[in-house]
Design a protein around this motif. Structure first.
Motif, PDB file in Angstrom:
ATOM      1  N   THR A  19     -11.455   6.243  -0.652  1.00 19.70           N
ATOM      2  CA  THR A  19     -10.927   5.815  -1.945  1.00 19.70           C
ATOM      3  C   THR A  19      -9.851   6.773  -2.433  1.00 19.70           C
ATOM      4  OG1 THR A  19     -13.045   4.796  -2.536  1.00 19.70           O
ATOM      5  CG2 THR A  19     -11.520   5.270  -4.332  1.00 19.70           C
ATOM      6  N   MET A  20     -10.109   8.076  -2.303  1.00 22.30           N
ATOM      7  CA  MET A  20      -9.123   9.069  -2.723  1.00 22.30           C
ATOM      8  C   MET A  20      -7.832   8.938  -1.923  1.00 22.30           C
ATOM      9  SD  MET A  20      -9.872  11.258  -5.203  1.00 22.30           S
ATOM     10  CE  MET A  20      -8.973  12.755  -4.800  1.00 22.30           C
ATOM     11  N   THR A  21      -7.941   8.871  -0.612  1.00 22.29           N
ATOM     12  CA  THR A  21      -6.736   8.824   0.219  1.00 22.29           C
ATOM     13  C   THR A  21      -5.970   7.519   0.035  1.00 22.29           C
ATOM     14  OG1 THR A  21      -8.042   8.032   2.109  1.00 22.29           O
ATOM     15  CG2 THR A  21      -7.667  10.400   1.951  1.00 22.29           C
ATOM     16  N   THR A  22      -6.704   6.418  -0.063  1.00 21.29           N
ATOM     17  CA  THR A  22      -6.048   5.127  -0.276  1.00 21.29           C
ATOM     18  C   THR A  22      -5.288   5.112  -1.590  1.00 21.29           C
ATOM     19  OG1 THR A  22      -7.727   3.945   1.002  1.00 21.29           O
ATOM     20  CG2 THR A  22      -6.408   2.647  -0.521  1.00 21.29           C
ATOM     21  N   THR A  23      -5.911   5.659  -2.623  1.00 24.31           N
ATOM     22  CA  THR A  23      -5.270   5.686  -3.937  1.00 24.31           C
ATOM     23  C   THR A  23      -4.009   6.533  -3.919  1.00 24.31           C
ATOM     24  OG1 THR A  23      -7.405   5.384  -5.043  1.00 24.31           O
ATOM     25  CG2 THR A  23      -5.596   6.250  -6.377  1.00 24.31           C
ATOM     26  N   LEU A  24      -4.090   7.714  -3.323  1.00 20.97           N
ATOM     27  CA  LEU A  24      -2.922   8.591  -3.276  1.00 20.97           C
ATOM     28  C   LEU A  24      -1.795   7.977  -2.449  1.00 20.97           C
ATOM     29  CD1 LEU A  24      -4.635  12.076  -2.959  1.00 20.97           C
ATOM     30  CD2 LEU A  24      -3.331  11.213  -4.904  1.00 20.97           C
ATOM     31  N   LYS A  25      -2.140   7.335  -1.338  1.00 15.36           N
ATOM     32  CA  LYS A  25      -1.119   6.672  -0.532  1.00 15.36           C
ATOM     33  C   LYS A  25      -0.504   5.503  -1.300  1.00 15.36           C
ATOM     34  CE  LYS A  25      -2.874   7.977   4.032  1.00 15.36           C
ATOM     35  NZ  LYS A  25      -3.436   7.505   5.316  1.00 15.36           N
ATOM     36  N   GLY A  26      -1.328   4.830  -2.070  1.00 22.52           N
ATOM     37  CA  GLY A  26      -0.799   3.744  -2.893  1.00 22.52           C
ATOM     38  C   GLY A  26       0.178   4.262  -3.936  1.00 22.52           C
ATOM     39  N   GLU A  27      -0.146   5.411  -4.544  1.00 17.07           N
ATOM     40  CA  GLU A  27       0.766   6.007  -5.520  1.00 17.07           C
ATOM     41  C   GLU A  27       2.074   6.417  -4.843  1.00 17.07           C
ATOM     42  OE1 GLU A  27       0.066   5.574  -8.372  1.00 17.07           O
ATOM     43  OE2 GLU A  27      -2.083   5.739  -8.715  1.00 17.07           O
ATOM     44  N   ALA A  28       1.964   6.968  -3.625  1.00 20.47           N
ATOM     45  CA  ALA A  28       3.169   7.335  -2.879  1.00 20.47           C
ATOM     46  C   ALA A  28       4.022   6.106  -2.582  1.00 20.47           C
ATOM     47  CB  ALA A  28       2.790   8.048  -1.583  1.00 20.47           C
ATOM     48  N   ALA A  29       3.369   4.984  -2.271  1.00 26.82           N
ATOM     49  CA  ALA A  29       4.102   3.738  -2.007  1.00 26.82           C
ATOM     50  C   ALA A  29       4.813   3.263  -3.269  1.00 26.82           C
ATOM     51  CB  ALA A  29       3.143   2.663  -1.502  1.00 26.82           C
ATOM     52  N   ASN A  30       4.143   3.373  -4.417  1.00 24.25           N
ATOM     53  CA  ASN A  30       4.778   3.008  -5.680  1.00 24.25           C
ATOM     54  C   ASN A  30       6.022   3.860  -5.929  1.00 24.25           C
ATOM     55  OD1 ASN A  30       2.933   1.000  -6.317  1.00 24.25           O
ATOM     56  ND2 ASN A  30       1.648   2.330  -7.562  1.00 24.25           N
ATOM     57  N   LEU A  31       5.904   5.154  -5.651  1.00 24.17           N
ATOM     58  CA  LEU A  31       7.050   6.051  -5.839  1.00 24.17           C
ATOM     59  C   LEU A  31       8.190   5.698  -4.882  1.00 24.17           C
ATOM     60  CD1 LEU A  31       5.226   9.466  -6.320  1.00 24.17           C
ATOM     61  CD2 LEU A  31       6.564   8.232  -8.030  1.00 24.17           C
ATOM     62  N   ASP A  32       7.845   5.381  -3.634  1.00 26.68           N
ATOM     63  CA  ASP A  32       8.871   4.983  -2.665  1.00 26.68           C
ATOM     64  C   ASP A  32       9.638   3.761  -3.168  1.00 26.68           C
ATOM     65  OD1 ASP A  32       8.381   7.003  -0.862  1.00 26.68           O
ATOM     66  OD2 ASP A  32       7.024   5.810   0.391  1.00 26.68           O
ATOM     67  N   GLU A  33       8.922   2.802  -3.717  1.00 29.22           N
ATOM     68  CA  GLU A  33       9.581   1.595  -4.213  1.00 29.22           C
ATOM     69  C   GLU A  33      10.420   1.886  -5.444  1.00 29.22           C
ATOM     70  OE1 GLU A  33       7.497  -2.044  -4.563  1.00 29.22           O
ATOM     71  OE2 GLU A  33       6.325  -1.738  -2.743  1.00 29.22           O
ATOM     72  N   ALA A  34       9.927   2.788  -6.311  1.00 30.34           N
ATOM     73  CA  ALA A  34      10.704   3.160  -7.494  1.00 30.34           C
ATOM     74  C   ALA A  34      12.043   3.754  -7.079  1.00 30.34           C
ATOM     75  CB  ALA A  34       9.920   4.148  -8.353  1.00 30.34           C
TER      76      ALA A  34
END
Length: 290
Positions: free
Chosen positions: A105-120
């Motif tokens: 859960t921790m790693t998935t969430t952090l990777k998801g946040e990184a993906a959001n930043l990449d798209e931003a």
């Protein structure tokens, strides 16, 4: 995690332009296409109707509302847009495979946040950045509106902008609700900038304040998650901060990052303010703990 369609693609822009006028059924199709472009691109018209909870007739009307002749043209456009949407986030699949553990859960969430930043980052447009920074630097006043999770982004932005700009910075919607915010913004005009921040679920109060700002001829800058946000058709310029989260309704991480980037960019353009702040900090060295 399914990759969403990037807001700057032609298809996403078309959806953003017509989204406010779409029927509820058409919006269901639009929302599914925006959030699940890969699934949308690999199904027939009947499949898209089923996945979006609509009908083939609704999908056909939706396609035509976007300006495409038929479903084949729409799928071709979606395939083109999908090449942009499939960014460097494929590593999330591994985390999904072990979902269920605390660590996953921790790693998935952090990777998801990184993906959001990449798209931003991917959605930033140089013209928009340059125009926004120029307007903020010369603004007479800057009003900030945002509630819910966006409230905290607004408070962060208020503190940062006030440090480096000569303009009066007012977090209008933090001062007693929308009625008080309207009173703060009654004298807003063409020399003022309103920054409206809204993430899903979108605040009706923030939307109404944005409309009020436009009536006052103020410049409206939106910070929101994607092209289907109701702020997009109103804004003079928009910064996108994807807010997807695997387990929660939304995530403000990318919005905080965009706000921080705006503050940093403005500070770079105001070296005098940076030096003044540096001098103040040095005079208060005794208050800091090392």
């Amino acid at each position: 995690m399914s990759r969403a369609l990037k807001p700057t693609t032609d298809l996403a822009n078309r959806i953003a332009q017509v989204y406010p006028s779409l029927s509820e059924g058409h919006r269901k199709v639009a929302d599914f296409v925006l959030q699940s472009p890969l699934d949308s691109a690999t199904v027939t018209i009947e499949g898209l109707a089923e996945k979006s909870g609509t009908s083939t007739a609704t999908v056909t009307r939706f396609v035509r509302a976007l300006g495409y002749r038929n479903y084949g043209d729409f799928r071709a456009a979606l395939s083109t847009a999908l090449k942009v949407a499939m960014g460097p986030v494929e590593g999330l699949a591994g985390a999904r495979a072990t979902a269920g553990s605390v660590f996953a859960t921790m790693t998935t969430t952090l990777k998801g946040e990184a993906a959001n930043l990449d798209e931003a980052i991917a959605t930033l447009e140089e013209e928009t950045v340059n125009r926004a920074i120029a307007l903020l630097l010369k603004a007479r006043r800057i009003f900030i509106v945002g509630s819910g999770a966006s409230h905290y982004v607004g408070a962060f932005l208020e503190d940062g902008l006030a440090l480096y700009l000569d303009a009066d910075v007012v977090f209008a919607s933090s001062r007693g609700g929308p009625e008080r915010a309207v009173r703060h913004m009654l004298s807003a005009g063409p020399e003022d900038v309103v920054i409206a921040i809204s993430l899903p679920r979108y605040s009706r109060a923030t939307l109404e304040l944005a409309k009020f700002a436009k009536k006052r001829s103020a410049v409206l800058v939106a910070l929101t998650d994607g092209p289907s946000s109701p702020l997009v058709p109103l804004a003079d310029m928009t910064f996108f901060a994807p807010a997807r989260n695997s387990f929660l309704p939304n995530s403000p991480t990318a919005a905080f990052a965009v706000a921080d980037a705006l503050i940093t960019t403005l500070a770079r353009e105001r070296p005098d303010a940076v030096e003044a702040l540096k001098g103040l900090s040095e005079s208060l060295l005794w208050t800091f703990h090392y």
